[in-house]
Design an enzyme around this catalytic site. Structure first.
Site, PDB file in Angstrom:
ATOM      1  N   ILE A   1       0.832  -1.200   0.000  1.00 55.51           N
ATOM      2  CA  ILE A   1       0.000   0.000   0.000  1.00 55.51           C
ATOM      3  C   ILE A   1       0.866   1.249   0.000  1.00 55.51           C
ATOM      4  O   ILE A   1       0.626   2.197  -0.749  1.00 55.51           O
ATOM      5  CB  ILE A   1      -0.958  -0.011   1.202  1.00 55.51           C
ATOM      6  CG1 ILE A   1      -1.944  -1.180   1.079  1.00 55.51           C
ATOM      7  CG2 ILE A   1      -1.718   1.309   1.310  1.00 55.51           C
ATOM      8  CD1 ILE A   1      -2.810  -1.404   2.297  1.00 55.51           C
TER       9      ILE A   1
ATOM     10  N   ASP B   1      11.390   3.280   6.778  1.00 50.88           N
ATOM     11  CA  ASP B   1      11.070   1.851   6.756  1.00 50.88           C
ATOM     12  C   ASP B   1      12.360   1.107   7.052  1.00 50.88           C
ATOM     13  O   ASP B   1      13.290   1.134   6.244  1.00 50.88           O
ATOM     14  CB  ASP B   1      10.519   1.452   5.385  1.00 50.88           C
ATOM     15  CG  ASP B   1      10.032   0.005   5.345  1.00 50.88           C
ATOM     16  OD1 ASP B   1      10.566  -0.818   6.112  1.00 50.88           O
ATOM     17  OD2 ASP B   1       9.122  -0.294   4.558  1.00 50.88           O
TER      18      ASP B   1
ATOM     19  N   ASP C   1      -8.836   6.984   9.511  1.00 52.72           N
ATOM     20  CA  ASP C   1      -9.839   6.021   9.050  1.00 52.72           C
ATOM     21  C   ASP C   1      -9.977   4.860  10.029  1.00 52.72           C
ATOM     22  O   ASP C   1     -10.910   4.079   9.933  1.00 52.72           O
ATOM     23  CB  ASP C   1      -9.445   5.479   7.672  1.00 52.72           C
ATOM     24  CG  ASP C   1     -10.478   4.521   7.098  1.00 52.72           C
ATOM     25  OD1 ASP C   1     -11.670   4.876   7.093  1.00 52.72           O
ATOM     26  OD2 ASP C   1     -10.098   3.414   6.654  1.00 52.72           O
TER      27      ASP C   1
ATOM     28  N   GLU D   1     -13.272   0.376  17.876  1.00 51.27           N
ATOM     29  CA  GLU D   1     -14.271   0.543  16.821  1.00 51.27           C
ATOM     30  C   GLU D   1     -15.474  -0.344  17.136  1.00 51.27           C
ATOM     31  O   GLU D   1     -15.315  -1.446  17.647  1.00 51.27           O
ATOM     32  CB  GLU D   1     -13.665   0.173  15.463  1.00 51.27           C
ATOM     33  CG  GLU D   1     -12.508   1.075  15.047  1.00 51.27           C
ATOM     34  CD  GLU D   1     -11.910   0.711  13.694  1.00 51.27           C
ATOM     35  OE1 GLU D   1     -12.384  -0.279  13.080  1.00 51.27           O
ATOM     36  OE2 GLU D   1     -10.997   1.404  13.235  1.00 51.27           O
TER      37      GLU D   1
ATOM     38  N   HIS E   1     -13.565   3.475   9.015  1.00 51.39           N
ATOM     39  CA  HIS E   1     -12.797   2.326   8.511  1.00 51.39           C
ATOM     40  C   HIS E   1     -13.233   1.959   7.089  1.00 51.39           C
ATOM     41  O   HIS E   1     -13.648   0.838   6.802  1.00 51.39           O
ATOM     42  CB  HIS E   1     -12.948   1.120   9.433  1.00 51.39           C
ATOM     43  CG  HIS E   1     -11.754   0.211   9.398  1.00 51.39           C
ATOM     44  ND1 HIS E   1     -11.270  -0.441  10.510  1.00 51.39           N
ATOM     45  CD2 HIS E   1     -10.930  -0.166   8.381  1.00 51.39           C
ATOM     46  CE1 HIS E   1     -10.213  -1.170  10.184  1.00 51.39           C
ATOM     47  NE2 HIS E   1      -9.996  -1.018   8.892  1.00 51.39           N
ATOM     48  N   LEU E   2     -13.097   2.935   6.191  1.00 55.20           N
ATOM     49  CA  LEU E   2     -13.541   2.770   4.814  1.00 55.20           C
ATOM     50  C   LEU E   2     -12.407   2.456   3.846  1.00 55.20           C
ATOM     51  O   LEU E   2     -12.627   2.429   2.628  1.00 55.20           O
ATOM     52  CB  LEU E   2     -14.246   4.050   4.336  1.00 55.20           C
ATOM     53  CG  LEU E   2     -15.497   4.488   5.111  1.00 55.20           C
ATOM     54  CD1 LEU E   2     -16.066   5.755   4.493  1.00 55.20           C
ATOM     55  CD2 LEU E   2     -16.533   3.375   5.116  1.00 55.20           C
ATOM     56  N   GLY E   3     -11.210   2.215   4.354  1.00 60.20           N
ATOM     57  CA  GLY E   3     -10.066   2.029   3.472  1.00 60.20           C
ATOM     58  C   GLY E   3     -10.281   1.005   2.378  1.00 60.20           C
ATOM     59  O   GLY E   3      -9.834   1.186   1.240  1.00 60.20           O
ATOM     60  N   ALA E   4     -10.958  -0.090   2.688  1.00 53.29           N
ATOM     61  CA  ALA E   4     -11.179  -1.152   1.702  1.00 53.29           C
ATOM     62  C   ALA E   4     -12.588  -1.127   1.126  1.00 53.29           C
ATOM     63  O   ALA E   4     -12.978  -2.053   0.414  1.00 53.29           O
ATOM     64  CB  ALA E   4     -10.914  -2.513   2.339  1.00 53.29           C
TER      65      ALA E   4
END
Length: 527
Positions: free
Chosen positions: A151, A170, A255, A260, A279-282
């Site tokens: 991602i 990273d 998000d 939750e 939580h709309l990422g997907a």
């Protein structure tokens, strides 16, 4: 003919894929645990999303079940240990929603920069407040991205399309991979100080839990904007509230949340400079279709041809070889976990050397277990025995395997070396009592210790009194020491300590220990 149950709402394409492969399929969603338990024994495969809980009790009744497929990434609704014991393969679909999550992160960034939700609500309330909603541009701004996996790399490409300068933190990205992505690799403190926007794309681990806390926000560039579409609890929400309220950061867009669904008592919802989505990422039509098709194809491939894809619990070992290899798989993964948690720069290469009896075995699964241990420190939800080599290759990590005869009293020896941008680190392990994993050397310093539990790692100068000071700090904090393992290269040289404690110690205590004279490095390892 195999039979599959689709137990959660998903695209109808999944059902069609099964039927196209000649697999019988039932769609029964919204089942209670008792209802699922009553029928699960009829099925060879189970396709789920997040609603259905595949507990040990359900698995006990799944007398014919061979595979559970999750249309999505997270498998925390499946009892992996119980599934493994029953020989049930658990698969996920880690790549079906990468594009939609990356796009959502960009959308949140733009919305926060231009205050679009706030302006929408104002206008709908009958107000025309142009001067109130003066935003900031993304053009030529610096984006700090934390995590450059599937991602994160997509977000990088999209940000570059907006002509943003991208810097990345990273620990597992090599200079070559960073160059391929067109980003500047930096350490975390540098990223915090330079970035106008920060977006997070890491899983939730012990290392990333509350990665953004009060100290982190204090290091951020004043007026920066934070976006998190990865996992809840990476951001300490109380610390975020304080940073937003004080103006230390300009805005934040989340998000995901620690708890939750979010309720009205979350104080962040009261702030004008905070925007959020549930939580709309997907949650796009395309992503839901993609993961549904992917899970159906994976389950079908396994039931019809024995092909395993994206399994989270399957060692790549023949059944007859597993009893002999299993202790070495455990040793390899734990050596990887140690090194993965100690590495602090871009990983370029992993070199594994086998000596003694283990060198006579099929070592490929052990190498995979080592890679799994190294990578799951930062990618625990996507790393398994099947995909670990591919993930390493995607991140530009080279692999080398060697075998040699053993020249000491050990029956077998496994040495793992990480070659990084700023040096290398080697851990050597063996088995005692046929199956117990032991670390016997770290960077040339002899030390013998078990590889389990919570371990405080210290690298220090060999000076009198230091161990006593560490023990005093731990005792004052109420931390119980279970075991103490010491080793040194020579008198007055470098020394290594591994202190097994009953519970993980706090960041504040770790900082106190790190500040002691003579301490060169201090880390909390979780095995």
């Amino acid at each position: 003919m195999p039979t599959v149950l689709i137990a959660d709402q998903m695209s109808a394409r999944a059902e069609q894929v099964f039927r196209d492969h000649g697999i019988a399929v039932d769609v029964r969603t919204g089942l209670s645990p008792a209802e699922l338990l009553a029928i699960i024994g009829q099925y060879d495969g189970l396709a789920i999303r997040s609603a259905t809980k595949v507990s040990s009790e359900i698995l006990e009744g799944a007398t014919h079940l061979k595979v559970v497929g999750r249309a999505g990434i997270g498998v925390d609704n499946v009892d992996i240990a119980a599934a493994s014991k029953r020989g049930v393969i658990v698969m996920n679909t880690p790549y079906g929603n990468t594009v939609t999550t990356a796009e959502h992160a960009i959308a949140l960034m733009l919305a926060a920069a231009r205050m679009i939700p706030q302006a929408t609500m104002s206008l709908k309330a009958g107000r025309w407040e142009k001067s109130r909603f003066e935003g900031v541009e993304l053009y030529q701004k610096t984006l700090g991205i934390i995590g450059t996996g599937n991602i994160g790399s997509l977000v990088i490409a999209r940000a570059q399309g907006l002509q943003m300068r991208v810097i990345a933190y990273d620990p597992y990205i090599s200079k070559a991979r960073a160059a391929d992505l067109g980003v500047e690799p930096v350490d975390l403190d540098t990223l915090l100080a330079r970035a106008d926007f920060i977006t997070v794309h890491t899983p939730l681990t012990e290392a990333t839990r509350h990665l953004f806390r009060a100290e982190t926000f204090a290091k951020m560039k004043k007026g920066a904007i934070l976006v998190n579409a990865a996992r809840g609890c990476i951001v300490d929400e109380e610390a975020l509230y304080a940073a937003l309220q004080s103006g230390q950061i300009r805005a934040a867009a989340l998000d995901v949340f620690c708890k939750e669904p979010v309720k009205g008592d979350n104080r962040l919802l009261d702030l004008d400079n905070f925007i959020c989505t549930p939580h709309l990422g997907a949650s796009t039509e395309e992503a839901q279709v993609n993961v549904a098709i992917q899970v159906a194809e994976q389950i079908s491939a396994y039931l019809l041809r024995g092909v395993v894809q994206n399994a989270v619990n399957l060692p790549a070992v023949k059944e007859e070889d597993l009893p002999l290899l299993q202790p070495y798989l455990n040793l390899g993964e734990r050596l990887g976990l140690v090194l993965g948690q100690l590495a602090d720069s871009g990983l370029r290469e992993v070199v594994v050397e086998f000596a003694g009896e283990v060198a006579e075995l099929n070592v490929a699964p052990i190498v995979t277990a080592i890679l799994k241990g190294i990578l799951q420190v930062v990618l625990p939800e996507t790393v398994n025995a099947v995909n670990a080599p591919f993930l390493a290759k995607d991140r530009g990590i080279a692999m080398e395997t060697r075998k040699r005869e053993l020249a000491d009293e050990l029956r077998s020896r496994v040495a793992v070396t990480l070659r990084m941008d700023n040096g290398s680190m080697t851990a050597v392990g063996t088995l005692v009592h046929e199956h117990e994993a032991r670390l016997v050397q770290l960077d040339g310093i002899d030390i013998e210790m078990g590889l389990s539990g919570h371990l405080l790692y210290l690298l220090n100068r060999d000076e009198p009194g230091l161990i006593g000071q560490v023990g005093t700090l731990l005792g004052a904090a109420g931390v119980n020491i279970a075991q103490f393992h010491l080793g040194r290269e020579r008198l007055g040289g470098r020394a290594v300590s591994f202190i097994a404690v009953d519970d993980a110690i706090s960041d504040a205590l770790l900082q106190k220990i790190s500040a002691l004279p003579g301490v060169l490095a201090a880390r909390m390892l979780h095995l």
